[in-house]
Design an enzyme around this catalytic site. Structure first.
Site, PDB file in Angstrom:
ATOM      1  CG  MET A   8      44.501  37.539  46.128  1.00 20.00           C
ATOM      2  SD  MET A   8      43.704  36.451  47.353  1.00 20.00           S
ATOM      3  CE  MET A   8      44.823  36.674  48.741  1.00 20.00           C
ATOM      4  CE  LYS A   9      45.021  45.693  44.882  1.00 20.97           C
ATOM      5  NZ  LYS A   9      45.654  44.634  44.123  1.00 20.97           N
ATOM      6  CG  ASN A  35      35.246  35.793  48.880  1.00 20.74           C
ATOM      7  OD1 ASN A  35      35.924  35.587  47.854  1.00 20.74           O
ATOM      8  ND2 ASN A  35      35.773  35.738  50.091  1.00 20.74           N
ATOM      9  CG  HIS A  48      37.471  32.358  53.401  1.00 20.00           C
ATOM     10  ND1 HIS A  48      38.476  33.276  53.193  1.00 20.00           N
ATOM     11  CD2 HIS A  48      37.745  31.746  54.580  1.00 20.00           C
ATOM     12  CE1 HIS A  48      39.317  33.225  54.224  1.00 20.00           C
ATOM     13  NE2 HIS A  48      38.898  32.313  55.079  1.00 20.00           N
ATOM     14  N   GLY A  89      42.999  30.821  39.043  1.00 21.45           N
ATOM     15  CA  GLY A  89      41.657  30.747  38.459  1.00 21.45           C
ATOM     16  C   GLY A  89      41.109  29.352  38.245  1.00 21.45           C
ATOM     17  CB  THR A  90      41.397  26.001  39.907  1.00 18.09           C
ATOM     18  OG1 THR A  90      41.085  26.294  41.262  1.00 18.09           O
ATOM     19  CG2 THR A  90      42.892  25.866  39.716  1.00 18.09           C
ATOM     20  CG  ASN A  91      37.175  28.297  42.834  1.00 15.84           C
ATOM     21  OD1 ASN A  91      36.233  27.578  43.169  1.00 15.84           O
ATOM     22  ND2 ASN A  91      38.294  28.389  43.557  1.00 15.84           N
TER      23      ASN A  91
HETATM   24  C1  GRF Z   1      40.438  29.625  46.542  1.00  9.86           C
HETATM   25  O1  GRF Z   1      40.963  28.669  47.415  1.00  9.86           O
HETATM   26  C2  GRF Z   1      39.445  30.489  47.241  1.00  9.86           C
HETATM   27  O2  GRF Z   1      38.846  29.873  48.325  1.00  9.86           O
HETATM   28  C3  GRF Z   1      40.263  31.655  47.706  1.00  9.86           C
HETATM   29  O3  GRF Z   1      41.221  31.844  46.702  1.00  9.86           O
HETATM   30  C4  GRF Z   1      41.490  30.607  46.065  1.00  9.86           C
HETATM   31  C5  GRF Z   1      41.434  30.828  44.585  1.00  9.86           C
HETATM   32  O4  GRF Z   1      41.856  29.703  43.897  1.00  9.86           O
HETATM   33  N1  GRF Z   1      39.434  32.814  47.907  1.00  9.86           N
HETATM   34  P1  GRF Z   1      41.787  29.624  42.307  1.00  9.86           P
HETATM   35  O5  GRF Z   1      42.571  30.808  41.757  1.00  9.86           O
HETATM   36  O6  GRF Z   1      40.353  29.669  41.905  1.00  9.86           O
HETATM   37  O7  GRF Z   1      42.436  28.325  42.007  1.00  9.86           O
END
Ligand code: GRF
Length: 201
Positions: free
Chosen positions: A90-91, A107, A109, A11-13
């Protein structure tokens, strides 16, 4: 605007969206709920620390994937969410869910789509040997990473990169691009026509 963030992992994003959007009151973008399919996802801890409601919805508790998606759809409606933001979720959604929320699911990617779709994009990038990779933000359709592309940023691939070093370089761009796109969406500056997306400056 209210968003739901769906995350299966670290969850860094999500953390970046909390910092750049949710806690910036000038943005008027609220993360109304964080939903995970994995009870140990660190993203849930990040949500908890930020005081954001967390929901765990696990596929094994449902008869099939359509029912699992329906449970997610119900939560999205309960929290009155405008936009569904996938951040390391991831689903894959089944077609009924995609139809229900058409053009309201995005999303991020870790490649320049349509190159290297799927769950192993960074490894596939390194195995192929391309010299430029990057990040793509796109709407979700019924395919695997095939939806209309909203924004992309390029990232160099260096000799000697491994999955970790390349992914870290890509994530720096992810953390810039995702909040920018979500702000534009909230301002209704993202227009979609068939498979083409235009973003108004
Ligand atoms: C990211 O690299 C995103 O592009 C991919 O999954 C990863 C999630 O990273 N879909 P985080 O959990 O947000 O660090």
């Amino acid at each position: 605007m209210k968003i739901a963030v769906l995350a299966s992992g670290s969850g860094t994003n999500l953390q970046n969206l909390i910092t750049q959007l949710h806690t910036d009151k000038n943005c008027h973008i609220e993360i109304a709920v964080v939903i995970s399919d994995r009870k140990n996802a660190y993203a849930l801890q990040r949500a908890k620390h930020a005081g954001i409601p967390q929901e765990i919805i696990r596929s094994q508790h449902f008869r099939d994937r359509v029912e699992f998606d329906n449970a997610i759809a119900k939560k999205i409606q309960d929290y009155d969410v405008d936009l569904i933001v996938l951040a390391g979720y991831m689903k894959l959604f089944q077609p009924p869910f995609v139809r229900q929320f058409r053009n309201r699911i995005i999303n991020i990617h870790p490649s320049l789509l349509p190159a290297f779709p799927g769950a192993n994009a960074v490894a596939d990038t390194l195995a192929y040997g391309v010299k430029v990779s990057g990040v793509t933000v796109h709407f979700v359709d019924e395919g695997v990473d095939t939806g209309p592309i909203i924004a992309q940023a390029a990232v160099p691939v260096y000799d000697g990169d491994d999955e970790e070093t390349l992914h870290q370089r890509i994530q720096i761009e992810e953390h810039k691009l995702y909040p920018e796109v979500i702000k534009k969406y909230a301002q209704e500056k993202i227009k979609i026509q068939d498979h083409n997306v235009v973003t108004i400056k």
